[in-house]
Design a protein around this motif. Sequence first.
Motif, short mmCIF file in Angstrom:
data_model
loop_
_atom_site.label_atom_id
_atom_site.label_comp_id
_atom_site.label_asym_id
_atom_site.label_seq_id
_atom_site.Cartn_x
_atom_site.Cartn_y
_atom_site.Cartn_z
N ALA A 1 34.25 43.21 34.15
CA ALA A 1 34.77 41.35 34.89
C ALA A 1 33.53 41.11 33.91
CB ALA A 1 34.19 42.39 35.80
N HIS A 2 33.51 40.35 33.73
CA HIS A 2 32.89 38.96 33.24
C HIS A 2 33.11 37.71 34.16
CE1 HIS A 2 33.19 40.05 29.00
NE2 HIS A 2 34.72 40.21 29.23
N THR B 1 40.97 42.99 32.58
CA THR B 1 39.95 42.39 32.45
C THR B 1 39.62 41.11 33.46
OG1 THR B 1 39.74 42.63 30.20
CG2 THR B 1 38.53 41.41 30.63
N PHE B 2 38.24 41.48 34.21
CA PHE B 2 38.80 39.74 35.14
C PHE B 2 37.53 39.28 34.40
CE2 PHE B 2 39.36 43.31 37.97
CZ PHE B 2 39.99 43.61 38.49
N ALA B 3 37.40 37.64 34.03
CA ALA B 3 36.78 36.55 33.24
C ALA B 3 36.40 35.60 34.37
CB ALA B 3 37.23 36.33 32.63
N TRP C 1 39.18 31.85 37.97
CA TRP C 1 38.91 33.39 36.78
C TRP C 1 40.78 33.47 36.10
CZ3 TRP C 1 38.83 31.44 41.95
CH2 TRP C 1 40.09 31.39 42.25
N PHE C 2 40.57 34.52 35.50
CA PHE C 2 41.29 35.56 35.00
C PHE C 2 41.50 36.33 35.70
CE2 PHE C 2 39.33 35.45 30.45
CZ PHE C 2 40.00 36.34 30.49
N TYR C 3 42.62 37.44 35.80
CA TYR C 3 42.88 38.91 35.01
C TYR C 3 44.10 38.67 33.77
CZ TYR C 3 44.07 37.13 40.05
OH TYR C 3 44.21 37.12 40.88
N THR D 1 48.52 39.62 28.64
CA THR D 1 48.74 38.59 29.96
C THR D 1 47.60 38.10 30.41
OG1 THR D 1 50.69 40.05 30.84
CG2 THR D 1 50.37 38.68 32.50
N CYS D 2 47.47 36.86 30.91
CA CYS D 2 46.39 36.52 31.21
C CYS D 2 46.40 35.41 32.54
CB CYS D 2 45.93 35.29 30.09
SG CYS D 2 44.15 34.88 30.97
N VAL D 3 46.07 35.97 33.86
CA VAL D 3 46.31 34.65 34.98
C VAL D 3 45.97 34.14 35.44
CG1 VAL D 3 48.01 34.87 36.94
CG2 VAL D 3 48.54 37.00 35.64
#
Length: 405
Positions: A77-78, A174-176, A186-188, A198-200
């Motif tokens: 997580a960022h 990755t969570f940001a 934010w994205f996952y 993938t970037c949701v």
Amino acid sequence: MKIACVGGGPAGLYFSILMKRQDPGHDITVHERNPAGSTYGWGVTYWASLLDRLEEHDPESARAVRENSVRWSDGRAHVGDRTTTHRGDEGFGIGRRTLLDLLAERARALGVRVEFEDEIADGAELPDADLVVAGDGVHSGVRERHPEHFGTEVVLGRNKYIWLGTTKVFDAFTFAFEETPHGWIWFYGYGFGEDRSTCVVECSPETWTGLGLDRADEAEGLVLLEKLFARPLDGHRLIGRATAGGSAQWLNFRTLTNRTWSRGNVVLLGDAAHTTHYSIGAGTTLALEDAIALAGALGARTGQGRAELAPALDAYERERRAALLSVQSAARHSAQWYENLPRYIGLPPAQMFALLGQRHSPLLPYVPPQLYYRIDRAAGRLEALRRLKRWLGPRVARTLHARRG
Ligand SMILES: Cc1cc2nc3c(=O)[nH]c(=O)nc-3n(C[C@H](O)[C@H](O)[C@H](O)COP(=O)(O)OP(=O)(O)OC[C@H]3O[C@@H](n4cnc5c(N)ncnc54)[C@H](O)[C@@H]3O)c2cc1C
């Protein structure tokens, strides 16, 4: 038995495979409106237990899925410039297009007719078949012919999301989270191939309009997001659509349920029957499990080569409804966690990450986050307390919910 599957998504394709394996004499056609190799979305996640289930029901496709998946074993997580890593969260990612290609190939090899660019238009007659399987996704046109019969209900999520790809290959789930003058966004992100992840991306509607994402076209929106997430993306690009045509859209997630899942010889499968918020990464797994349950129910009630349809469809629906209860609850709470992000985002990083991992909990929304964190830590050490917490959680949640109601 003559079977028509409307929709060549994971649900329809896998169901056709299982039915052909059960009896090569079944006459099965999958009608898919899109051309081969073109689909929405990027990669999807799943967990090891799915591979075990696929292995049990069709080792051939299980092997193909496993060989074409990537695996990660950490979560990261960022939050702004702070990074927390959690070791040992294992999962898999596979490109949606790859998954569909290999299921279609397997279905064809078994003798299923997979017809691409074959849309069953809204006004057109349904294919003439003993069984029509509506595997045509969340907007199912087959289901929409009889909305009152199916008793469809849709709850729109509050937050906005967009399903993107990126050239950054994440080596962990990755969570940001980035703070902007208009709130958090934010994205996952998770890898699903050698050169793509993938970037949701998700945010509240206020942040979405505040940042101007409601007015930006796709290219402008991507540039803005690349700037906001330059740090966790390491400067990599975001990509809107996997295939040419159309553009990636900001949407509100639709949690969909139906009062009944069949009507005569028509049965709903996968997203056409139910959806669960993407933040728990379960929709594809559930669609495949629906296919397993429906094929199983039909197989168990076959007399002289023809299934007794009504009891089989009832048994399928009963089995899947029961299995879905806990997943739907987890998905609802997970979606709410993100909708209440300000409640958690200011916590010390280790606590925030721990509660991110606990976002499915029905108790968490009702207990001060730091107290919950301490209880959870203690429960981790003390099994009896963990059992108490599990027992107490739904009860406290129900009571508080009833009081608020
Ligand atoms: C942002 C986001 C992220 C997600 N991430 C994950 C994840 O990580 N893991 C996971 O397990 N799930 C994930 N999901 C959910 C997953 O994508 C769906 O649950 C899954 O695709 C459902 O499969 P399905 O076969 O029921 O429907 P779909 O995959 O939607 O397939 C339906 C098919 O029917 C076709 N069709 C529709 N109408 C017609 C018609 N009239 N005639 C012919 N064909 C038609 C469509 O073209 C489509 O190919 C995510 C969803 C979203 C929105």
